[in-house]
Design a protein around this motif. Sequence first.
Motif, PDB file in Angstrom:
ATOM      1  N   ASN A   1      20.099  -1.538 -40.149  1.00 59.72           N
ATOM      2  CA  ASN A   1      19.715  -0.975 -39.013  1.00 59.72           C
ATOM      3  C   ASN A   1      20.705  -0.263 -38.142  1.00 59.72           C
ATOM      4  O   ASN A   1      21.658  -0.992 -37.795  1.00 59.72           O
ATOM      5  CB  ASN A   1      18.917  -1.766 -37.922  1.00 59.72           C
ATOM      6  CG  ASN A   1      18.150  -1.265 -36.741  1.00 59.72           C
ATOM      7  OD1 ASN A   1      17.697   0.055 -36.933  1.00 59.72           O
ATOM      8  ND2 ASN A   1      18.059  -1.916 -35.614  1.00 59.72           N
TER       9      ASN A   1
ATOM     10  N   SER B   1      10.652  -8.093 -38.360  1.00 61.09           N
ATOM     11  CA  SER B   1      11.239  -8.911 -37.187  1.00 61.09           C
ATOM     12  C   SER B   1      12.540  -8.762 -37.103  1.00 61.09           C
ATOM     13  O   SER B   1      13.061  -8.778 -35.946  1.00 61.09           O
ATOM     14  CB  SER B   1      10.469 -10.419 -37.316  1.00 61.09           C
ATOM     15  OG  SER B   1      11.356 -10.927 -38.468  1.00 61.09           O
ATOM     16  N   LYS B   2      13.303  -8.815 -38.272  1.00 63.83           N
ATOM     17  CA  LYS B   2      14.722  -8.722 -38.213  1.00 63.83           C
ATOM     18  C   LYS B   2      15.215  -7.497 -37.599  1.00 63.83           C
ATOM     19  O   LYS B   2      16.104  -7.246 -37.040  1.00 63.83           O
ATOM     20  CB  LYS B   2      15.240  -9.305 -39.496  1.00 63.83           C
ATOM     21  CG  LYS B   2      15.206 -10.531 -39.859  1.00 63.83           C
ATOM     22  CD  LYS B   2      15.769 -10.863 -41.207  1.00 63.83           C
ATOM     23  CE  LYS B   2      15.948 -12.421 -41.540  1.00 63.83           C
ATOM     24  NZ  LYS B   2      16.612 -13.165 -40.725  1.00 63.83           N
TER      25      LYS B   2
ATOM     26  N   VAL C   1      13.376  -5.572 -35.736  1.00 61.63           N
ATOM     27  CA  VAL C   1      13.142  -5.254 -34.343  1.00 61.63           C
ATOM     28  C   VAL C   1      14.149  -5.999 -33.455  1.00 61.63           C
ATOM     29  O   VAL C   1      14.692  -5.630 -32.270  1.00 61.63           O
ATOM     30  CB  VAL C   1      11.754  -5.828 -34.078  1.00 61.63           C
ATOM     31  CG1 VAL C   1      11.373  -5.855 -32.451  1.00 61.63           C
ATOM     32  CG2 VAL C   1      10.715  -4.829 -34.636  1.00 61.63           C
ATOM     33  N   LYS C   2      14.203  -7.283 -33.709  1.00 62.77           N
ATOM     34  CA  LYS C   2      15.287  -8.133 -33.104  1.00 62.77           C
ATOM     35  C   LYS C   2      16.712  -7.593 -33.001  1.00 62.77           C
ATOM     36  O   LYS C   2      17.595  -7.742 -31.945  1.00 62.77           O
ATOM     37  CB  LYS C   2      15.437  -9.418 -33.680  1.00 62.77           C
ATOM     38  CG  LYS C   2      14.233 -10.496 -33.475  1.00 62.77           C
ATOM     39  CD  LYS C   2      14.224 -11.663 -34.180  1.00 62.77           C
ATOM     40  CE  LYS C   2      12.666 -12.443 -34.140  1.00 62.77           C
ATOM     41  NZ  LYS C   2      12.856 -13.974 -34.709  1.00 62.77           N
ATOM     42  N   SER C   3      17.234  -6.807 -33.935  1.00 60.89           N
ATOM     43  CA  SER C   3      18.592  -6.396 -34.149  1.00 60.89           C
ATOM     44  C   SER C   3      18.585  -5.152 -33.162  1.00 60.89           C
ATOM     45  O   SER C   3      19.713  -4.716 -32.479  1.00 60.89           O
ATOM     46  CB  SER C   3      18.763  -5.930 -35.619  1.00 60.89           C
ATOM     47  OG  SER C   3      17.974  -4.638 -36.031  1.00 60.89           O
TER      48      SER C   3
ATOM     49  N   LYS D   1      16.852  -4.891 -30.397  1.00 57.68           N
ATOM     50  CA  LYS D   1      16.789  -5.359 -28.984  1.00 57.68           C
ATOM     51  C   LYS D   1      18.096  -5.809 -28.645  1.00 57.68           C
ATOM     52  O   LYS D   1      18.662  -5.578 -27.398  1.00 57.68           O
ATOM     53  CB  LYS D   1      15.871  -6.616 -29.072  1.00 57.68           C
ATOM     54  CG  LYS D   1      14.361  -6.081 -28.945  1.00 57.68           C
ATOM     55  CD  LYS D   1      13.546  -7.254 -28.837  1.00 57.68           C
ATOM     56  CE  LYS D   1      11.996  -6.808 -28.966  1.00 57.68           C
ATOM     57  NZ  LYS D   1      11.016  -7.886 -28.584  1.00 57.68           N
ATOM     58  N   GLY D   2      18.889  -6.187 -29.612  1.00 53.59           N
ATOM     59  CA  GLY D   2      20.388  -6.758 -29.076  1.00 53.59           C
ATOM     60  C   GLY D   2      21.415  -5.650 -29.241  1.00 53.59           C
ATOM     61  O   GLY D   2      22.421  -5.863 -28.813  1.00 53.59           O
TER      62      GLY D   2
END
Length: 307
Positions: free
Chosen positions: A278, A298-299, A301-303, A305-306
């Motif tokens: 990403n 999910s990984k 999306v989470k990356s 957000k961070g």
Amino acid sequence: MVYISHKMEEILQISDEVTIMRDGKWIATENAKDLTTDKIIQLMVGRDLTDRFPPKTNKPGEVLLDVRNLTGKYMPTCMDVSFQLRKGEILGVAGLVGSRRTELLETIFGIAHHQSGEMYMHGKKVENKDAKTAIKNGFALLTEERRATGIFGGMSIQFNSVIANIKNYRKGLLLSNAKMKEDTKWVIDSMHVKTPSQKTHIRTLSGGNQQKVILGRWLLTKPEVLLLDEPTRGIDVGAKYEIYCIINDLVAAGKSVIMISSELPEVLGMSDRIYIMNEGKFVGEVGKEEATSELIMSKIVKSGKGA
């Protein structure tokens, strides 16, 4: 309106009638409401295809390629990417459009410059300054845009088969026509290319057969690492299965593959391990046993957000 696409789910959603073709010939025309994805596959391939991915027999071995903190020179590009690729392994790279997966392969292959980072093959440092050096070092790159950067459309299958290996056909000031014919025959036979002759223009072949010629071209250079960017984009289901079989045969014989695909089922079905990318960075790694579309997304999306 006539709508052409290789995405079967999309066709079924927007069409009233669907016409199926195989090898340039009409097979059937059916009402979309009476069709399923599996039925279309059966008509396209000419047989039931209960498994979309062939069984794997490869056994990844020792580390072949070690990439450390690779960062491209010009933005947007890959940033601080590190990974290891094992002999006889298919390493999938998953990510959304714009995640810079193509830029990563181009940087590894040397057609995009790198700013920092190192690569080691068999424990020895290698530096791919350009495509010629990369080929010499045992790398091959099958590009994403087959028609734009893969094939020489107005040239013969023979030309397209031997062009990356042309130095091996030199005979004094000339080229050995016998050797080029022999190697082109090997490409056609081993890749199961459907063509009238070696002199046929490659642009007249189906997308799947074009892709098989390009794969054969790279195999003539005897690579150890194949970088495959969207290897089945724009080809039909039957040809995809043939490409998958070729890839599996390659890794079973000890070749190593890094494969990019925008189709998550393809990444999941073919890979031994999967890296998730990403915004130019690797943001996760999953093994074949635990990998699911939901986990990969999910990984991503989470990356994001961070970031």
